[in-house]
Design a protein around this motif. Structure first.
Motif, mmCIF file in Angstrom:
data_model
loop_
_atom_site.group_PDB
_atom_site.id
_atom_site.type_symbol
_atom_site.label_atom_id
_atom_site.label_comp_id
_atom_site.label_asym_id
_atom_site.label_seq_id
_atom_site.Cartn_x
_atom_site.Cartn_y
_atom_site.Cartn_z
ATOM 1 N N ARG A 1 0.804 -1.317 0.053
ATOM 2 C CA ARG A 1 0.058 0.026 -0.035
ATOM 3 C C ARG A 1 0.958 1.200 -0.012
ATOM 4 O O ARG A 1 1.691 1.241 0.695
ATOM 5 C CB ARG A 1 -0.993 0.044 1.035
ATOM 6 N N GLU B 1 0.685 5.346 0.195
ATOM 7 C CA GLU B 1 -0.208 6.581 0.543
ATOM 8 C C GLU B 1 0.614 7.923 0.701
ATOM 9 O O GLU B 1 1.628 7.594 1.554
ATOM 10 C CB GLU B 1 -1.001 6.234 1.891
ATOM 11 N N THR C 1 3.830 2.391 2.320
ATOM 12 C CA THR C 1 3.213 2.648 3.619
ATOM 13 C C THR C 1 3.223 1.454 4.190
ATOM 14 O O THR C 1 3.490 1.537 5.461
ATOM 15 C CB THR C 1 2.128 3.503 3.378
ATOM 16 N N GLY D 1 -3.673 12.031 2.518
ATOM 17 C CA GLY D 1 -4.364 10.998 2.593
ATOM 18 C C GLY D 1 -4.682 10.325 1.240
ATOM 19 O O GLY D 1 -5.822 9.614 0.752
ATOM 20 N N HIS E 1 -3.621 0.258 -3.490
ATOM 21 C CA HIS E 1 -4.321 -0.579 -2.283
ATOM 22 C C HIS E 1 -3.821 -1.753 -2.293
ATOM 23 O O HIS E 1 -4.432 -2.691 -3.038
ATOM 24 C CB HIS E 1 -5.830 -0.118 -2.470
ATOM 25 N N VAL F 1 -4.197 7.830 -1.326
ATOM 26 C CA VAL F 1 -3.901 6.288 -1.711
ATOM 27 C C VAL F 1 -3.799 6.043 -3.136
ATOM 28 O O VAL F 1 -4.553 5.995 -4.217
ATOM 29 C CB VAL F 1 -4.879 5.466 -1.220
#
Length: 349
Positions: free
Chosen positions: A14, A16, A61, A20, A25, A22
């Motif tokens: 992930r 990011e 992340t 916030g 995912h 992203v």
């Protein structure tokens, strides 16, 4: 006998960014040793971010990045057995082709004689060994791209990452370099991962295609499978052109529930009074637009189905091979037909 680990393994990756946003995912993906994989998607889909995390230019992340079974998630780029080729070739104009290719080995303090030998081997792989003493400025765009590939290959990496390397080339040269890339990859025998937004390029080059949208993988599979059997409406619309028949239209035209895809080249076209082949789905309509492209003619047909606004038009692709009836005129009534096996179910993730 122990099974060889994948060349690249991504688990729960992930990414990011501040604010916030992203970009990727929870990605799980394995790429086998010696495989040619294309990461395909529109701008902002996350494909380049994935490439940069494999290269070490970005850190996930969360999740892990492994190369041949070794966790390199926290390792800097210079500690990873990968090389990256960018759209900008970044060749040194004051150095010869051979010296450009030798440069990574020079930084690694490889002895001069060995540097020259390995540089010439890499140039032979891309079929430029006869131009070793030329300046990069004397080469064509395709030749400079091959020099950049040779420079990346000279370090004998286990993985070569290509970030839209053909994007700056004109159409004819890009098509030529697509063939060259396939041949180079087979000759080098290493893993290639290519990022592109060009669907034709992905279909031409890859053993497998990974289709991204909004940071998620929509489908993974061989090129033929991704094109012929798209898993989602996004894949059907992004990889090539598709006629999407959503539930109301699918029920009316196909007698089926759900959303279905029919590729334009799978649809036949004849006069409205002509009998279609047996066991085919048919629809009658009027040609609203004709687009001649040389090898093919694209027809947009408005169906006689006023209660189905979303399925009121279908695209038909006719090959101009001289063996079929002349393409219809704008305003002409026609009958469309296609085989049921070309009706492919698609579903949103």
């Amino acid at each position: 006998m122990t099974e060889r680990p994948p060349a690249i393994s991504l688990r729960g990756v992930r990414k990011e960014f501040p604010g916030g946003v992203v970009a990727v995912h929870g990605l799980d993906l394995d790429i086998a040793d010696g495989e040619f994989v294309t990461l395909l998607g529109p701008s902002g889909s996350g494909k380049t971010t994935v490439l940069r995390m494999i290269a070490g230019f970005e850190r996930p992340t969360s999740g892990t990045v492994s190369l041949r079974g070794r966790d390199v998630t926290a390792a800097p780029p210079f500690e990873r057995d990968v090389h990256t080729v960018f759209q900008d070739y970044a060749l040194f104009p004051h150095m010869s082709v051979r010296r450009n290719v030798e440069y990574p080995l020079r930084i690694a303090k490889v002895p001069r004689a060995q540097r020259r030998e390995r540089a010439m081997e890499a140039l032979a792989t891309v079929r430029l060994d006869g131009m070793a003493d030329r300046s990069p400025t004397a080469l064509s765009g395709g030749q400079r791209q091959r020099v950049a590939l040779a420079r990346a290959l000279v370090g004998r990496p286990s993985v070569l990452l290509l970030d839209e390397p053909l994007g700056a080339l004109d159409l004819k040269l890009r098509e030529q370099m697509q063939v060259e890339l396939q041949q180079i990859q087979r000759a080098a025998g290493i893993t290639f991962v290519l990022v592109t937004h060009d669907q034709d390029e992905a279909l031409t080059l890859a053993d497998r295609i990974v289709v991204f949208d909004a940071g998620r993988v929509e489908q993974v599979g061989p090129a033929r499978e991704v094109y012929e059997r798209p898993a989602t409406p996004f894949v059907a619309g992004f990889v090539g052109t598709s006629n999407l028949l959503r539930p109301d239209a699918a029920h009316a035209l196909l007698g089926r529930d759900g959303t279905w895809s029919v590729r334009p080249e799978k649809i036949g076209l004849t006069g409205p009074a002509d009998d279609p082949p047996p066991d085919t789905t048919t629809a009658v309509g009027t040609v609203s637009e004709i687009v001649y492209t040389g090898a093919t003619t694209r027809c947009l047909v408005a169906l006689d189905a006023p209660d189905l606004a979303e399925a009121a038009r279908l695209t038909v692709l006719l090959v101009n091979d001289g063996h079929r009836r002349q393409a219809p005129e704008r305003g002409e009534s026609v009958r469309l037909f296609w085989r049921p096996e070309h009706e492919i179910p698609v579903a949103a993730l």
